[in-house]
Design a protein around this motif. Structure first.
Motif, mmCIF file in Angstrom:
data_model
loop_
_atom_site.group_PDB
_atom_site.id
_atom_site.type_symbol
_atom_site.label_atom_id
_atom_site.label_comp_id
_atom_site.label_asym_id
_atom_site.label_seq_id
_atom_site.Cartn_x
_atom_site.Cartn_y
_atom_site.Cartn_z
ATOM 1 N N TYR A 168 -8.891 6.574 -4.810
ATOM 2 C CA TYR A 168 -9.648 5.747 -5.751
ATOM 3 C C TYR A 168 -8.984 4.387 -5.943
ATOM 4 C CZ TYR A 168 -11.633 4.056 -10.116
ATOM 5 O OH TYR A 168 -12.231 3.273 -11.062
ATOM 6 N N ILE A 169 -7.673 4.387 -6.121
ATOM 7 C CA ILE A 169 -6.956 3.127 -6.322
ATOM 8 C C ILE A 169 -7.020 2.266 -5.070
ATOM 9 C CG2 ILE A 169 -4.659 2.128 -6.702
ATOM 10 C CD1 ILE A 169 -4.094 4.460 -8.598
ATOM 11 N N MET A 170 -6.856 2.874 -3.907
ATOM 12 C CA MET A 170 -6.933 2.114 -2.663
ATOM 13 C C MET A 170 -8.305 1.480 -2.496
ATOM 14 S SD MET A 170 -4.002 2.266 -0.964
ATOM 15 C CE MET A 170 -4.459 1.871 0.709
ATOM 16 N N SER A 171 -9.333 2.141 -2.981
ATOM 17 C CA SER A 171 -10.693 1.625 -2.842
ATOM 18 C C SER A 171 -10.997 0.520 -3.843
ATOM 19 C CB SER A 171 -11.693 2.770 -3.013
ATOM 20 O OG SER A 171 -13.015 2.302 -3.056
ATOM 21 N N THR A 172 -10.523 0.678 -5.086
ATOM 22 C CA THR A 172 -10.936 -0.247 -6.147
ATOM 23 C C THR A 172 -9.969 -1.405 -6.391
ATOM 24 O OG1 THR A 172 -9.885 1.171 -7.809
ATOM 25 C CG2 THR A 172 -12.220 1.564 -7.332
ATOM 26 N N LEU A 173 -8.676 -1.133 -6.254
ATOM 27 C CA LEU A 173 -7.692 -2.154 -6.607
ATOM 28 C C LEU A 173 -7.697 -3.314 -5.627
ATOM 29 C CD1 LEU A 173 -5.520 -3.019 -8.596
ATOM 30 C CD2 LEU A 173 -3.852 -1.703 -7.275
ATOM 31 N N THR A 174 -7.928 -3.024 -4.343
ATOM 32 C CA THR A 174 -7.989 -4.120 -3.365
ATOM 33 C C THR A 174 -9.120 -5.086 -3.708
ATOM 34 O OG1 THR A 174 -9.298 -2.638 -1.964
ATOM 35 C CG2 THR A 174 -6.960 -2.842 -1.462
ATOM 36 N N ALA A 218 -2.156 -3.107 -3.462
ATOM 37 C CA ALA A 218 -2.101 -4.514 -3.863
ATOM 38 C C ALA A 218 -0.722 -5.024 -4.221
ATOM 39 C CB ALA A 218 -3.034 -4.749 -5.063
ATOM 40 N N TYR A 219 0.146 -4.179 -4.759
ATOM 41 C CA TYR A 219 1.375 -4.685 -5.358
ATOM 42 C C TYR A 219 2.597 -4.575 -4.440
ATOM 43 C CZ TYR A 219 -1.702 -4.294 -9.394
ATOM 44 O OH TYR A 219 -2.771 -4.402 -10.257
ATOM 45 N N GLY A 220 2.376 -4.095 -3.219
ATOM 46 C CA GLY A 220 3.396 -4.126 -2.184
ATOM 47 C C GLY A 220 2.991 -5.124 -1.120
ATOM 48 N N PRO A 221 3.488 -4.997 0.101
ATOM 49 C CA PRO A 221 3.105 -5.916 1.176
ATOM 50 C C PRO A 221 1.618 -5.813 1.497
ATOM 51 C CG PRO A 221 5.047 -4.621 1.767
ATOM 52 C CD PRO A 221 4.483 -4.003 0.534
ATOM 53 N N THR A 222 0.936 -6.947 1.549
ATOM 54 C CA THR A 222 -0.496 -6.943 1.854
ATOM 55 C C THR A 222 -0.843 -7.895 2.993
ATOM 56 O OG1 THR A 222 -0.861 -8.609 0.106
ATOM 57 C CG2 THR A 222 -1.178 -6.288 -0.490
#
Length: 292
Positions: free
Chosen positions: A71-77, A142-146
């Motif tokens: 869920y976080i991978m889908s929404t936070l980006t 989002a909060y690590g390497p992107t």
């Protein structure tokens, strides 16, 4: 709905706050050294009114971990305006999902039986999953390497080599985890088969095998009683290596797993000695050969 949207996905401030709390988990887990009660597995009490049936408890306790990460991978980006994540982020997220789709779904379904789990243990396990998945998912989303450049800096000076070796270590631990889990399942499968033969021959009813135990012998069980714990630490150490030594969520996952599982392994060895005798247990270590 507005409240949910304000809280999810995690803001950078919420992520840092949860991660900071997560670093104090070893202090909480260390209480296991002085509290002997643990309402799951060998030490669960079958007739407690606060028990949850084993399979249901396990699946509902473990599944929120990988579901939260997805869920976080889908929404936070999207919330952070990131159009596409580097392949490293996707690979690491995939490894997390692979492990927990087995652990949360396949593991309880394949088990011949599972002891009941006390509701307090269920709550603690669920909390572990949610905190861990929030920290790792937020870092990957989002909060690590992107960017590719950020990953080069994260894994410098041998970025590709470190990532590949870390993934290889992860899969080595994962395969060993599958193997030793299946050896534990085989003990109860053999007991079920034995009871089925006795029933066929004598007409006696088949009994539950959720409290049937033997000393396993295959693989690393020859040297330690909890190799499935040890190889899971190896697995997530590989994940940490692949994420880079500066990845605090991955580092804390390894540390917190050790602090959560080590007391159970040490107490578990005492349980094995009480049940089977010191001669039967022999020179096996609890969980780390040559150490403890």
């Amino acid at each position: 709905m507005a409240v949910i949207e304000d809280w999810m996905p995690p803001t950078r401030e919420n992520y840092k706050f949860i991660l900071q709390l997560w670093t104090f988990y070893p202090l909480f887990a260390s209480l296991q050294w002085v509290v002997s009660w643990y309402g799951m597995g060998k030490t669960s009490v079958a007739n407690s009114r606060f028990n949850i049936p084993g399979r249901i408890a396990w699946m509902t306790m473990e599944s929120p971990g990988f579901l939260t990460l997805l869920y976080i991978m889908s929404t936070l980006t999207r919330a952070q305006g990131i159009a596409d994540l580097p392949w490293q982020n996707k690979v690491l997220a995939g490894l997390f999902v692979i492990h927990y789709s087995y652990r949360a779904v396949m593991y309880p379904l394949m088990a011949p039986s599972m002891s009941p789990i006390h509701v307090i243990v269920w709550v603690l396990g669920l909390s572990f999953q949610l905190a861990n998945a929030t920290c790792i998912g937020s870092w990957l989303a989002a909060y690590g390497p992107t960017t590719a450049a950020a990953w080069e800096a994260q894994l410098a000076p041998w970025s590709t080599l470190q990532f590949v070796v870390g993934i290889a270590v992860f899969y080595l631990g994962l395969a060993a985890n599958y193997y030793h889990d299946d050896e534990l399942r085989e003990i109860r499968r053999r007991e079920e088969q034995r009871q089925a033969r006795v029933t066929l021959e004598n007409g006696t009813p088949v009994q539950a095998v959720d409290k049937h135990y033997r000393l396993p012998e295959a693989g690393l069980f020859q040297y330690m009683l909890y190799p499935h714990y040890f190889v899971e630490w190896v697995e997530w150490a590989g994940f940490y290596m692949a994420a880079g030594w500066g990845c605090v969520p991955a580092r804390m996952f390894v540390v917190n797993e050790v602090f959560a599982m080590l007391p159970r392994a040490v107490r578990g060895k005492q349980w094995y000695i009480q049940r089977f005798g010191a001669d039967q247990v022999g020179r096996r270590w609890a969980v780390i050969p040559g150490v403890i």
